[in-house]
Design an enzyme around this catalytic site. Sequence first.
Site, PDB file in Angstrom:
ATOM      1  N   ASP A 187      84.684  43.342 -53.058  1.00  0.00           N
ATOM      2  CA  ASP A 187      84.756  44.437 -52.469  1.00  0.00           C
ATOM      3  C   ASP A 187      83.764  45.356 -52.941  1.00  0.00           C
ATOM      4  OD1 ASP A 187      86.890  45.977 -50.829  1.00  0.00           O
ATOM      5  OD2 ASP A 187      86.473  47.443 -52.559  1.00  0.00           O
TER       6      ASP A 187
ATOM      7  N   CYS B 189      91.474  34.548 -52.066  1.00  0.00           N
ATOM      8  CA  CYS B 189      91.558  35.417 -50.871  1.00  0.00           C
ATOM      9  C   CYS B 189      90.572  34.966 -49.619  1.00  0.00           C
ATOM     10  CB  CYS B 189      90.976  36.845 -51.362  1.00  0.00           C
ATOM     11  SG  CYS B 189      91.599  38.198 -50.154  1.00  0.00           S
TER      12      CYS B 189
END
Lengths: 326, 326, 326, 326, 326, 326
Positions: E203, E134
């Site tokens: 996250d 990512c």
Amino acid sequence: MTDEPDERIVPDVRETAADIASMEVRGAATIADAAADALASQAAASTAETPAAFEAELKAAARRLYETRPTAVSLPNALRFVLWDMEGESVAALRESVVESAEGFQADLAAAQDDLGRIGANRLRDGDVVMTHCHSTDALACVKAALDQGKELSAVVKETRPRKQGHITAEQLREWGVPVTLVVDNAARRYLERVDHVLVGADSIAADGSVVNKIGTSGLAVNARDRGVPIVVAAQTIKLHPGTLTGHTVEIENRDETEVLADADRDRITDGHPGDPDFAVENPAFDVTPPRYVDAIVTERGQFPPESVVTLMRELFGTDVGEPWD
Amino acid sequence: MTDEPDERIVPDVRETAADIASMEVRGAATIADAAADALASQAAASTAETPAAFEAELKAAARRLYETRPTAVSLPNALRFVLWDMEGESVAALRESVVESAEGFQADLAAAQDDLGRIGANRLRDGDVVMTHCHSTDALACVKAALDQGKELSAVVKETRPRKQGHITAEQLREWGVPVTLVVDNAARRYLERVDHVLVGADSIAADGSVVNKIGTSGLAVNARDRGVPIVVAAQTIKLHPGTLTGHTVEIENRDETEVLADADRDRITDGHPGDPDFAVENPAFDVTPPRYVDAIVTERGQFPPESVVTLMRELFGTDVGEPWD
Amino acid sequence: MTDEPDERIVPDVRETAADIASMEVRGAATIADAAADALASQAAASTAETPAAFEAELKAAARRLYETRPTAVSLPNALRFVLWDMEGESVAALRESVVESAEGFQADLAAAQDDLGRIGANRLRDGDVVMTHCHSTDALACVKAALDQGKELSAVVKETRPRKQGHITAEQLREWGVPVTLVVDNAARRYLERVDHVLVGADSIAADGSVVNKIGTSGLAVNARDRGVPIVVAAQTIKLHPGTLTGHTVEIENRDETEVLADADRDRITDGHPGDPDFAVENPAFDVTPPRYVDAIVTERGQFPPESVVTLMRELFGTDVGEPWD
Amino acid sequence: MTDEPDERIVPDVRETAADIASMEVRGAATIADAAADALASQAAASTAETPAAFEAELKAAARRLYETRPTAVSLPNALRFVLWDMEGESVAALRESVVESAEGFQADLAAAQDDLGRIGANRLRDGDVVMTHCHSTDALACVKAALDQGKELSAVVKETRPRKQGHITAEQLREWGVPVTLVVDNAARRYLERVDHVLVGADSIAADGSVVNKIGTSGLAVNARDRGVPIVVAAQTIKLHPGTLTGHTVEIENRDETEVLADADRDRITDGHPGDPDFAVENPAFDVTPPRYVDAIVTERGQFPPESVVTLMRELFGTDVGEPWD
Amino acid sequence: MTDEPDERIVPDVRETAADIASMEVRGAATIADAAADALASQAAASTAETPAAFEAELKAAARRLYETRPTAVSLPNALRFVLWDMEGESVAALRESVVESAEGFQADLAAAQDDLGRIGANRLRDGDVVMTHCHSTDALACVKAALDQGKELSAVVKETRPRKQGHITAEQLREWGVPVTLVVDNAARRYLERVDHVLVGADSIAADGSVVNKIGTSGLAVNARDRGVPIVVAAQTIKLHPGTLTGHTVEIENRDETEVLADADRDRITDGHPGDPDFAVENPAFDVTPPRYVDAIVTERGQFPPESVVTLMRELFGTDVGEPWD
Amino acid sequence: MTDEPDERIVPDVRETAADIASMEVRGAATIADAAADALASQAAASTAETPAAFEAELKAAARRLYETRPTAVSLPNALRFVLWDMEGESVAALRESVVESAEGFQADLAAAQDDLGRIGANRLRDGDVVMTHCHSTDALACVKAALDQGKELSAVVKETRPRKQGHITAEQLREWGVPVTLVVDNAARRYLERVDHVLVGADSIAADGSVVNKIGTSGLAVNARDRGVPIVVAAQTIKLHPGTLTGHTVEIENRDETEVLADADRDRITDGHPGDPDFAVENPAFDVTPPRYVDAIVTERGQFPPESVVTLMRELFGTDVGEPWD
């Protein structure tokens, strides 16, 4: 008399089939022996006039026997073994081959547990401690042979709920003079530290190397591997499940819940409403241990890593895919 | 009256000590509550004239209480907590600090299980299946709180030999309307495939992160990890074992063999010679699960990875090495 | 006299710095003690007129000491500890705080090995077998304390190539009456079956929980975990490496190749061409064991899972990111 | 002349037996070659008049040879191979079959290491780094064949205490122009990161797939698996241990302690009491690596997963349980 | 004006709440900064006359902010941090404490990514290869700081389906001069052999040590552990999820299926029946990596084993169970 | 006409060789069928006058075919199978044996996928969920046969970047009425919890039991093992790679980078410098899954643990080391 093979099945086969179906004949070795005997009777009594008719008869007999109890692993084994060897160019030759093959199978069967015991005993060293689960005469044959070799052994015996067959194992071991420590199944991991081998039997063994045995075996094997203790499965070759060669899975029987819970206990838990639809007792008889948790499978034909048992199966029962009676 | 602190111990402390010793006072929370109460009594009734004398008295009282049952994990916890907070420059201030500290501890204790339950419940999702081992009111508090949050749960309950406390768990869960499947301990691995959480209590928790709980917990945890099922331990902070901060190991009690084997069974196995010196039944009450097999420890102070519980212990009971009553 | 803090560093600090640089002062505890002493001297002799000037002086002294041997783990530890506690609103108060802090650190240091030994000893049970690697006085302190507690122990001692410090360990253990079995490093796995604890020291311990210790420790730990033997690291808190809090990795020294291979052997292997550019001997002094292979780190402040040592480091040396002398 | 087979053993067999017993004939391949030769001599010189008498003679000769050194794995192998093929209906035919079988075995033996080397070399890629343990001509044959295929390799060579056979390996590799890094055994794990294959030989290989090799192999293999480095065992089929087919375990020799510790060192450790009854040096020559830590076994018959070697054993030496000379 | 705290919430708070709800204010750091600012405004503008009224107002403001987007991890963090420090005996003192606390939080936030980068960079060595998943500015900050330290790095960049944020990472790395190899996610395991670190962001991070990050992280981490490659998570402390302290699980968002499958593809698969009820595309945005697969979490406060992050959370946000705005 | 075997190769062989080389003939089964056909043509058309000349011709033909595309696993398989069976004492007998052997091979080939499907289907239970990777007709044959057995199945289909063959799998499954959930490859681990089998095909299978299959298989298998989900490989025996019997490794093709990254994306990442020498896209087509992560390989000859496939290879293609055409 008719040409339909099914109608030429001899009384011996019919009776054996009935006895297996009614569980009058039971136990892996007894069933295998009876099935081989029945096929030999069929061969001896056959009035077939062509080799093809003879073969059709024998297959019909095998199918009849097989269908009485398709989950009894030793049954298709005996049938496959006898039929696989059926060879000859005349009815007489075929008959002789079947009778011989059946007798050979029966002779091997009679010697198998002793042979297996001697092989398994060779893995055990003087002074070793074995842990047992359930009651397996194949596993005990290894202990007995080791004692006969003059080795001293001791045992940690799991009681093996729900039926506590560990008590039978403990009784047998004490009769042979083996010191026994009896523990509940929950205590097994705690005792693995002092154990040199986990030694169990098998209900059946699959072509992918997994071992079907008394419920609790797989959980024990995972813990044994985690603690570095080798796990040995003692199993005669009649426990090799031919159906698994073609991917069939072994069906796991669910036994009666009263083995787990007395009715009175059930009532208490469900507060006097014994029919509580949301209260279930489940009692699977067996579980499946993947090959990566097993160090060796000891048979009367030698010891094998579980991943190689498929080769032994093909050697014993042929490499043809499909049931020999179809 | 004498200057020897031991001789100034007040009757309340003596009685509490006697009650703990005789196991009239039992259960982790009950013992902790009684011990805090006794220390508060000692503080209230103290006639010490100097802060030093007061502290010596309190320590003597704590030592007296501790020595009645040093293996009861909640006992030293309560004592440490109350003594650790003892602060003040006068006897009056010290007295007040001890009484307050004891009351605070008791208040926390009273609320702990509900608080813990709410925290543990947050880990459970609607529709989850939990597997239980033994009977733990802390673990059940998590289930209850989840039900109160409106979640539907079902349970696979291990019977938990030898004492089958799983029956109590099953009964409680059915009372709350939770669907239950009861299985023998040996069947646990087979049911892990359909289970979302293994949820157990603890007898005590060590500074190295290992969990002492009912025999069978460690074997279950190893299998749960192998099958990818998270294992959650629900334990109030009074289960944190302060002695383990200094390396002490938790002693594992061996319980009576008749829990495992009725005398008649024993006689049969040993062939009528009940004194068979080579036949032992061993019945350890607990086992030790290393932290690497536990996903979370849920306390009334929040949830923790087992490797961090030592930090909570130091936060609650001080970082001083050594027993506060010495 | 000038206002530059560096020029106000007192002779004691300069001398200690020189002694550490020349390795006249060596050994983790000796270095730490000398560094604390030097800071106390600086504080005592300081002529600073403002708290700010005093602090600048102390930081300059710390920096000077630190830069002599930044890889010696106990050096920044001692400096951080003393400086972290520096508090006060006047020069006099600051001076007192530094001197006290240094003395406290030195007193703790003097008692640490005994304290650690008693804690580590609590993990050992009567009759246990420990396996040692290299020679660690912290690890041996645990054995000694266990002997003093009346426990009987025996040991499997790895010789620990290349420098065979296992011989020193064996000698020490025999002096204390501990039965010793000496083995080559290659034999370690074979002996793990009979071992209850692997017990080693540490060169330094990192904030991510990894243990830097004598080469061979990590390979031993992986095997111990595989065989289910707990591995315990005995290390005083001066071995906790503060630089690793900010991600720094511990540099691994490569020692002289003659420790591994005599020149004559080298010549033979390279066929009389000792300068063979394609023949290298590598001799790393230490290796790194990840925390998942370590069961407990025993310090004088208690025992910790390796994953919690970072909390102890922050407790001892502050949570401020960055070097306190910058 | 008598009818007792034992008394008809020919001088060649007696001499070979004596040479093996006295270790004048040593080394796996040399022993196997001599044993085959001796059986051929027995066959050639036999004056047996019936096939049965001939077979009895050959078995007696085999038994005589076998008993001189039953732990030398290649000896029973050679005997089994030659006897297994013995077939014929007349003495002349039997004689011819034995002589041919012996010659065939000897021819295969002569070519085996080169064949094995070429197969093993195929696993190696240009630029690979191999790690070696001890000195194995089978393992080196793979390296040599890879060099002959034009590949460039380099090596990390473990010194292999106690006898440091790694020096011989290093010398050989340098002669072939392979860049070598020599390290102590303790450093192996640290170097696995830069290694593409661990490449070792074998003393013998068991039917359960475990590999008996120089002490230290199993600990290295566990670390190689942990680091994701494949471990390859190079072993001619004469290393396959036929006794293990029937569960026998391979006996691990304990070698002289002076290989580990010079007498002077011993005296120092035991403080001048060399007879210290509580100081032992143990020096096992080999250890056992379970199949789950080995990626491939390379033989002159191809490469195999260790779990399949039992099939090769049965293919080479027959599936009959029991010793062919009994 | 009323006494109801909710009605005394100032416009700044109301506007910030609206902006967060509408996602006009988004991104973990931006939200945290805005929330702290809003609380400071509330404190500054408060007309409360008693400390109790002031506290009630602040809590009401915090609750209002919190409820706009309870799953945004940095939001409760900012609120907890500011409220936790609220201390004072007068309204003026309380006001000052809140304003200071908010300013301190904001200042820390502004410096956090650089601080974190420098710490993470210390783990990287010159010449290392990192694998990314990512696009994480925290992870990239570590690379950037390492480049600034003069280290040369290269990268294997996973494209990271479905949104291919790997392209952004690759672009950024190329801008910095880092050589990049771009691969599909499926190829990751194959490239782990040449990778020194897996370096990802987060996250959010839970109290039990698990890491919530972009879907695919957990599968990558399991493979990295299997191949012996350390996995490092770079995450500012605003990613620590306070709700998980009390057992709450992090909700995993399911994103739109068109990120995975274009409508035309869907039609083709379902044969022109786009409403096929048995064809689903699922697109979870994140997954959960258990702590046992993570080697270190790098924050601006230092690096931590994942199992110790709970301690950092309690240090930053208080040990009180329950939400500070309740 | 000449005596050189190469010059006697018939046109059919030459054409087939050309078609394979140009990839006009492609696909494992199609190539195998064509190669067997070509050898039969050579045998039929041969004008060899001696058995030796005939054999030389056939070998030359086989070599010619083999060399066109040595990495196509089914090609050497077909050749080996046909040549291995070549037996006879006259040219006529040899010709017949080759033609028969080729026809037998072709007939087996035609039936193989159905046979395999039925075997694989037996492993699946009613209600099971399978996870697929890429598009494999062998794997799908198992699903189809299970549906034909009346079982209901559902599927989690990985899209399988870069070429998204998962779409073809999804389309086929929907056509058969199987409910499908399509996910990106990164999401696979998250869905393993609800999956009963991972079911994939193979590009080729090696003698050491490793499985070469579409890139991403190995990473999936490692996660499936970690989550306790069995992984089944469906592969006809033409996928068994005979070269691996002698240690050859399977070459992994690198496919065009535009499968991974459109040119426009590349330009953007490299900032308009598409020739950026430090930006690479790598696109390996396959990866290698070690046998320890695979539970069963399902072929048309039955199912096998991966470690036993070498035995099947030797059974099918002979145990002779070396290429039969040399």
